[in-house]
Design a protein around this motif. Sequence first.
Motif, short mmCIF file in Angstrom:
data_model
loop_
_atom_site.label_atom_id
_atom_site.label_comp_id
_atom_site.label_asym_id
_atom_site.label_seq_id
_atom_site.Cartn_x
_atom_site.Cartn_y
_atom_site.Cartn_z
N SER A 182 -58.03 -82.38 71.46
CA SER A 182 -58.30 -81.60 70.25
C SER A 182 -59.80 -81.38 70.08
O SER A 182 -60.60 -82.08 70.70
CB SER A 182 -57.78 -82.34 69.01
N ASN A 208 -48.35 -93.31 70.85
CA ASN A 208 -48.46 -94.71 71.30
C ASN A 208 -47.12 -95.14 71.91
O ASN A 208 -46.16 -94.35 71.97
CB ASN A 208 -48.84 -95.62 70.12
N HIS A 233 -54.77 -73.91 74.00
CA HIS A 233 -54.02 -74.16 72.74
C HIS A 233 -54.94 -73.73 71.60
O HIS A 233 -55.77 -74.52 71.13
CB HIS A 233 -53.67 -75.65 72.68
N ARG A 257 -42.99 -77.87 66.36
CA ARG A 257 -43.79 -79.08 66.11
C ARG A 257 -45.09 -78.73 65.39
O ARG A 257 -45.24 -79.01 64.20
CB ARG A 257 -44.06 -79.80 67.45
N ASP A 258 -46.00 -78.05 66.07
CA ASP A 258 -47.30 -77.77 65.46
C ASP A 258 -47.12 -76.89 64.23
O ASP A 258 -47.83 -77.04 63.22
CB ASP A 258 -48.21 -77.06 66.49
N PHE A 263 -42.99 -87.92 67.67
CA PHE A 263 -42.57 -89.28 67.34
C PHE A 263 -43.79 -90.03 66.80
O PHE A 263 -44.29 -90.96 67.42
CB PHE A 263 -41.94 -89.95 68.56
N ASN A 313 -56.97 -88.42 62.52
CA ASN A 313 -55.67 -87.97 63.00
C ASN A 313 -54.79 -89.12 63.47
O ASN A 313 -53.60 -89.16 63.16
CB ASN A 313 -55.89 -86.98 64.15
N SER A 330 -45.74 -91.50 62.98
CA SER A 330 -45.31 -92.23 61.80
C SER A 330 -44.83 -91.27 60.71
O SER A 330 -45.57 -90.34 60.34
CB SER A 330 -46.47 -93.06 61.27
N THR A 347 -58.61 -76.70 67.64
CA THR A 347 -57.83 -77.17 66.49
C THR A 347 -58.09 -76.36 65.23
O THR A 347 -57.17 -76.12 64.45
CB THR A 347 -58.18 -78.66 66.23
N ASN A 378 -56.09 -92.56 63.58
CA ASN A 378 -56.56 -93.85 63.05
C ASN A 378 -57.15 -94.78 64.10
O ASN A 378 -57.00 -96.01 64.03
CB ASN A 378 -55.38 -94.54 62.33
N HIS A 434 -55.79 -72.21 67.91
CA HIS A 434 -55.41 -71.86 66.54
C HIS A 434 -56.18 -70.59 66.16
O HIS A 434 -57.21 -70.26 66.75
CB HIS A 434 -55.70 -73.03 65.60
N GLN A 464 -44.95 -79.00 61.37
CA GLN A 464 -45.55 -80.27 60.91
C GLN A 464 -46.41 -80.06 59.67
O GLN A 464 -46.73 -80.99 58.95
CB GLN A 464 -46.40 -80.92 62.01
#
Length: 325
Positions: free
Chosen positions: A159, A99, A223, A31-32, A66, A128, A68, A195, A130, A225, A35
């Motif tokens: 984050s 959401n 988490h 995922r991360d 999941f 990120n 947009s 992040t 909105n 980076h 993406q």
Amino acid sequence: MKEPTSDRTGDRAGDPTRRRSAARIVEVGPRDGLQNEQQTVTTETKLELIDRLGAAGVTAIEAASFVSPKWIPQMADHADLMRRLVRRPGVSYPVLTPNLKGFEGALAAGATEVAVFASASESFSQKNINCSIAESIARFEPVFDAAKASGIAVRGYVSCVVDCPYEGPIEPQAVADLARALYERGAHEVSLGDTIGTGTPATIERMLDAVARVVPIDRVAGHYHDTYGMAVANVDASWRFGVRTFDSSVSGLGGCPYAKGATGNVATEDVVYLLHGLGADTGIDLDRLVDTSVWISERLGRAPGSRVTRALLAKRSGPATAPAA
Ligand code: HMG
Ligand code: MG
């Protein structure tokens, strides 16, 4: 309200007379990592990556998000991927859901664990997802309710726990307040995202100190980076602080599309090597993980992003010849 624990001592790192303590890795590469990939990665490759990680002993693999497809086209195959996923017993496959729409899609595709993601920085929240931080929490409320009704575990991300790419330094208290909000709403674990990878052991520890006052340390994950090369040091500092769960990405894949210049997560191989060196038991076979790192790196047409993988590959290819005197 759930009470935070004050015991954050954990097992003493590096002391061989003490019981090997368990560390948990949440692999976020599919995922991360993916993406942020510019080239197209097929669903087949993603599924094989997830399967190889499971075969190496990873027990939590973040599989997709999941969100947009207009925002993150790399994750547009989320439903197909989840439907085709061959689940290994004892392995969880969480997916990101920003959401209720995302949650409903994830549930329909067979997800059994989801993650909501908020930011301790207002600007990053807007870029990120909105919406403001408060709006994001309001959007998560129906996700927590629906997840509870369906028996789905929810993980919470925060984050920008040290710095924001738009606002600069973030107050540890802002991170703690948000972590608490997610925990109180039912997140079983709160993952703290550096992040843009600017954190150092000192800033990470200051931030953990604030969070540990409001969320039990055994419900906290790191988490980190690796943009500035500090992530392994930050995992080490967090381990000594009492954190036992770390997110990482095989071969150090990835970055965040809304944090320009930020590189991938700390490489899983590097974290596993560190944790084994600290006497921790991850349940992960480092050799198989290295093979997986090599495999996905070849698929993506680049060298493995893990120092440990590169070192072990050099070792596999035979002893170094001594330089001529
Ligand atoms: P929005 O445009 O504000 O949403 O986006 P909206 O509610 O106004 O809806 C607009 C359109 O999006 C509608 O479709 C919705 O149906 C659709 P239209 O009518 O225009 O055809 N929509 C959705 N479609 C699919 N899945 C959904 C969804 N929701 C609405 N869930 C939204 C808001 C959150 C959707 C958007 O901003 C988004 O998808 N953002 C993605 C952000 C993202 O994935 N970022 C990377 C992950 S976070 C990260 O990497 C950090 C982390 O690793 C920790 C760390 O390192 O710090 C976790
Ligand atoms: Mg991340």
